[in-house]
Design an enzyme around this catalytic site. Structure first.
Site, PDB file in Angstrom:
ATOM      1  N   GLY A 487       0.743  -1.306   0.025  1.00  0.00           N
ATOM      2  CA  GLY A 487       0.104   0.028  -0.099  1.00  0.00           C
ATOM      3  C   GLY A 487       0.778   1.358   0.093  1.00  0.00           C
ATOM      4  N   GLY A 489       3.268   2.261  -2.108  1.00  0.00           N
ATOM      5  CA  GLY A 489       3.697   2.696  -3.412  1.00  0.00           C
ATOM      6  C   GLY A 489       5.096   2.224  -3.746  1.00  0.00           C
ATOM      7  N   ALA A 527      11.035  -1.978   8.654  1.00  0.00           N
ATOM      8  CA  ALA A 527      12.196  -1.152   9.042  1.00  0.00           C
ATOM      9  C   ALA A 527      12.348   0.368   8.135  1.00  0.00           C
ATOM     10  CB  ALA A 527      13.645  -1.715   9.182  1.00  0.00           C
ATOM     11  N   ALA A 734      17.467   9.632  -1.327  1.00  0.00           N
ATOM     12  CA  ALA A 734      16.416   9.231  -0.295  1.00  0.00           C
ATOM     13  C   ALA A 734      16.573   8.281   0.689  1.00  0.00           C
ATOM     14  CB  ALA A 734      15.138   8.492  -1.370  1.00  0.00           C
ATOM     15  N   GLY A 736      13.993   6.301   3.954  1.00  0.00           N
ATOM     16  CA  GLY A 736      12.692   5.583   4.292  1.00  0.00           C
ATOM     17  C   GLY A 736      12.043   6.791   5.283  1.00  0.00           C
ATOM     18  N   VAL A 737      10.670   6.552   4.956  1.00  0.00           N
ATOM     19  CA  VAL A 737       9.759   7.711   5.693  1.00  0.00           C
ATOM     20  C   VAL A 737       8.265   6.970   6.144  1.00  0.00           C
ATOM     21  CG1 VAL A 737       8.564   8.330   3.644  1.00  0.00           C
ATOM     22  CG2 VAL A 737       8.832  10.053   5.705  1.00  0.00           C
ATOM     23  N   GLU A 739       7.369   4.496   8.592  1.00  0.00           N
ATOM     24  CA  GLU A 739       6.882   4.299   9.939  1.00  0.00           C
ATOM     25  C   GLU A 739       6.916   5.549  10.641  1.00  0.00           C
ATOM     26  OE1 GLU A 739       8.619   0.511  11.715  1.00  0.00           O
ATOM     27  OE2 GLU A 739       9.922   0.920  10.152  1.00  0.00           O
TER      28      GLU A 739
END
Length: 780
Positions: A487, A489, A527, A734, A736-737, A739
């Site tokens: 979900g 993307g 993570a 880039a 991660g974002v 969580e």
């Protein structure tokens, strides 16, 4: 970056059409034909008991029953980080609802009826339901065999205790830090357990064919990890990794609850007992609550030393985690929290004890935020209270102590580049901090609250990602990748990365859901590391394919390699603006030479990424040494609320969250993560409330009694703010974002309630009832 064509653009989701039309296939949608069998499990009615005997005779005689299986047929331990769990309970049950046996039948109704006929004789024992009871002098041991369990080298279980892992961090001189402080403050906060509440329940289908091949279809965040754990657990049956295949179609939400292995191993094991038949195991909504991972509860005891100007000199964080009956995954949550429990602050003297404690409640495990939401509720609430006592604005205190690039982290590493200060100031401006909004209703009080947040990917140092990239005849592309589209993307962003390198539009690039026989290795979709890790693998695969294309054109067409570039599905040359050759003309067939021979052949790119600088090895007494965290994503968030002082009802008028994602590869998807994370986070603060009886039974395993928000409960206005401070080793900068955006919700709501009513609530959830009672208690 200014010349990027696809990166940084709000590309339409490549999986959107399949999902909105209903074409997307989930485990429950797959037709396995007339030979499909169904399984129902026999569950423990006790939180802690000894199994004396199991009588399956009546169930075996029931109509349409094919096989009844008991735990002694699978006496094999398994686990991701610690081997402390069995497929079926052996001599003891350790939580209410634990599987003891299973019935395989021709219909789901027959399996459920027969499961009720299995007679299990138990001796009920006194369960441990609270952390303090598990840690008292001479407690009952949930796992007397703990000292014999296999575990990863960065876990430190305490023999002959209920402590499954003890993460210690010691940095600087704690006593000196408190001596240098002008004031020292102490407090205690409590966070209960929570459920994931993914709309799709857990399900798995296993088939062990007559060639000895085990195939398992799962709804999972971790196909390759599941294959590995299935093979290891069933090794005594002669099954090897090469014999196990895991296929995972689309997944209807995970949030950590579908990471690792829980009920899926039941389908794998049962399939070996009815060779040639697929066996379906499908959880009910109730089982989804009590027999999959839950978010762990925690008791957080804090002590912070500060100068009168707000400078933090020392912190002591003691975190006691209710990890449940099995910690094979949950102990890593405890580990991750322990490494980062200072929060995003520059504090020179540190003591952190993060303690993973066995109890007789359901197993704890990964949940969006991975422990950070839990400890930051207490820490960020405490920072507000300290600022108030010092007479300092809460934002100014945070700006004074906010961690910066190059600052030393609790475990001795250095902080990566980040825009934390920028995030704080943007939230301050958007929230109109310092301006009091007044309500016309005398019973409605208004308040504002803020919280910082941070999180690092919690993963082994050798967690890796791989990508195979193959072209089709029309130059469209298939990405064989094995992280999961749940979900967020993921497939769209991976397509954008490949598109940017190869000059092929994202809509011409398809991400393929994992099949461990076909798709290359990926550790897990957890993570918040997939954009960074798998993104690097996809980038490397695309560069590999591009290099092959340029090598071929240089060799066959004698074009200068350094002048070649890809655009609009063509190879072009900076030296010859009018010249180009479409990819479709040679990407499979190659290029024909004047003598009729051919050069080239199908272009297949290969990419891999592993953070070779990471290390989990450290001094167990101090946590110093190594580099357990690859980077942190940071940000700030704030909220403006109305509180009805008579009913306790909270209405969120406005919320704003600023996150530094390094580079927003797809800004609309990042904004979706911000709004989605905020809503999920607010649910845990204001509505969700998991209740257990004094016997360890979950009392509200359903959406009638376990409240999640509806469209009527979402904030009136949500403002997402994207900050971009490039991550040097990330794809196009880039990180991660996914969580992070729910992590600050609890403290910022708590701080806003304090601002509105001058009451501090120190245990979640912050329900209307608690708000009313806190006011009454304050007036006494």
């Amino acid at each position: 970056m200014s010349k990027l064509k696809y990166i940084g653009k709000p590309t339409v989701r490549v999986d959107g059409k399949a999902k909105v039309t209903g074409a997307a296939t989930f485990v429950e949608d797959i037709d396995f034909g007339p030979n499909l069998l169904y399984a129902a499990v026999v569950e423990s009615p006790y939180a802690y008991a000894k199994i004396n005997s199991i009588d399956t005779s009546a169930a075996e005689q029931a109509e349409d029953v094919v096989k009844v299986v008991v735990g002694k047929e699978f006496p094999y331990r398994f686990g991701l980080y610690m081997h402390d769990r069995y497929i079926f309970a052996q001599d003891y049950v350790r939580f209410m609802g634990e599987q003891v046996a299973a019935v395989i039948a021709r219909t789901p109704e027959a399996a459920k009826r027969a499961a009720k006929l299995v007679k299990v004789d138990y001796t009920e024992l006194t369960p441990i339901l609270k952390v303090e009871d598990a840690l008292c002098d001479h407690p009952n041991l949930v796992h007397p065999e703990l000292k014999s369990y296999e575990h990863v080298p960065w876990f430190f279980p305490q023999d002959d205790s209920n402590i499954a892992h003890f993460r210690k961090i010691r940095h600087g001189d704690l006593d000196k830090g408190f001596e240098e402080a002008d004031q020292v403050f102490e407090d205690v906060y409590y966070v209960p357990r929570y459920a994931h509440c993914a709309i799709e329940i857990h399900g798995a289908v296993g088939k062990f064919d007559h060639s000895g091949r085990l195939t398992v279809w799962t709804s999972s965040q971790s196909p390759h990890t599941q294959r590995h754990l299935f093979a290891e657990a069933l090794k005594p049956l002669g099954i090897t990794h090469n014999d196990v295949r895991v296929i995972t179609p689309y997944v209807g939400g995970g949030f950590g609850g579908k990471a690792g292995v829980t009920m899926e191993i039941i389908a794998a094991a049962l399939a070996t007992k009815v060779q040639g038949h697929p066996v379906k195991v499908l959880w009910s909504r109730e089982q989804e609550f009590y027999n999959t991972y839950q978010r762990q509860g925690v008791v957080a005891k804090m002590r912070i030393g500060v100068k009168n100007d707000g400078t933090m000199t020392a912190i002591e964080q003691l975190l006691y985690w209710d990890a449940g009956a099995y910690v094979e995954y949950g102990a890593n949550v405890v580990n991750a929290a322990g490494l980062s429990a200072t929060g995003p602050y520059r504090i020179p003297n540190i003591k952190i004890d993060s303690v993973c404690v066995y109890t007789n409640l359901p197993p704890g495990g990964p949940y969006r935020g991975f422990g950070y939401s839990e400890f930051l509720f207490g820490l960020e609430s405490f920072v507000d209270d300290i600022a108030e006592k010092l007479g300092i604005d809460p934002i100014e205190m945070r700006l004074k102590n906010a961690i910066k690039e190059g600052d030393t982290l609790a475990y001795g590493g250095k902080m990566n580049p980040s825009g934390l200060e920028q995030a704080i100031n943007k939230v301050k401006k958007e929230l109109k901090w310092g301006e009091k909004r007044e309500s016309k209703d005398p019973h409605i009080k208004t308040g504002k609250g803020i919280s910082l947040f941070w999180k690092a990917p919690a993963m082994p140092p050798n967690a890796s990602s791989t990508c195979f990239l193959k072209f089709n005849e029309d130059a469209s592309i298939n990405l064989l990748i094995s992280a999961m589209e749940i979900g967020q993307g993921y497939h769209t962003v991976m397509a954008q990365i490949a598109a940017e390198v190869l000059g092929v539009p994202p809509e011409k690039i398809r991400g393929e859901n994992p099949d461990t026989d076909r798709n290359p290795y990926e550790w897990q979709t957890v993570a918040s590391h997939i954009t960074w890790s798998c993104g690097n693998a996809v980038y490397n695969a695309a560069v590999d394919a591009r290099d092959q294309i340029f090598d071929l054109v240089e060799r066959a067409l004698e074009k200068k390699r350094d002048a070649l570039y890809l655009e609009d599905m063509q190879v072009k040359s900076k030296d010859e603006p009018e010249w180009s050759v479409p990819l479709r003309d040679f990407i499979i067939d190659g290029l024909m030479m004047k003598d009729g021979t051919w050069r080239g052949g199908p272009i297949v790119g290969r990419g891999m990424f592993m953070p070779e600088f990471a290390s989990a090895l450290s001094n167990p007494e101090t946590g110093q040494g190594g580099k357990p965290n690859v980077h942190y994503t940071v940000g700030a968030a704030g909220v403006d609320i109305d509180v009805d002082e008579e009913t306790g009802k909270v209405k969120i008028k406005k919320t704003v969250l600023a996150v530094d994602c390094g580079k927003a590869l797809n800004p609309s998807l990042v904004e979706g993560q911000i709004t989605g994370g905020l809503v999920q986070g607010f649910a845990t603060v204001l509505y969700e409330d998991m209740r257990f009886s004094d016997k360890g039974k979950l009392l509200n395993p359903n959406f009638t009694d376990y409240k999640i928000p509806t469209v009527h409960d979402i904030p009136e206005k949500m403002v997402p703010i994207i900050i971009e401070t490039a991550q040097p080793d990330g794809p196009y900068g880039a990180r991660g974002v996914g969580e992070h955006t729910m992590i600050p919700c609890a403290p910022m709501i708590g701080n806003a309630i304090k601002d509105a009513l001058n009451v501090r609530i120190k245990s979640m959830p912050l329900t209307a009832e608690k708000i009313v009672m806190s006011q009454k208690n304050q007036k006494k």
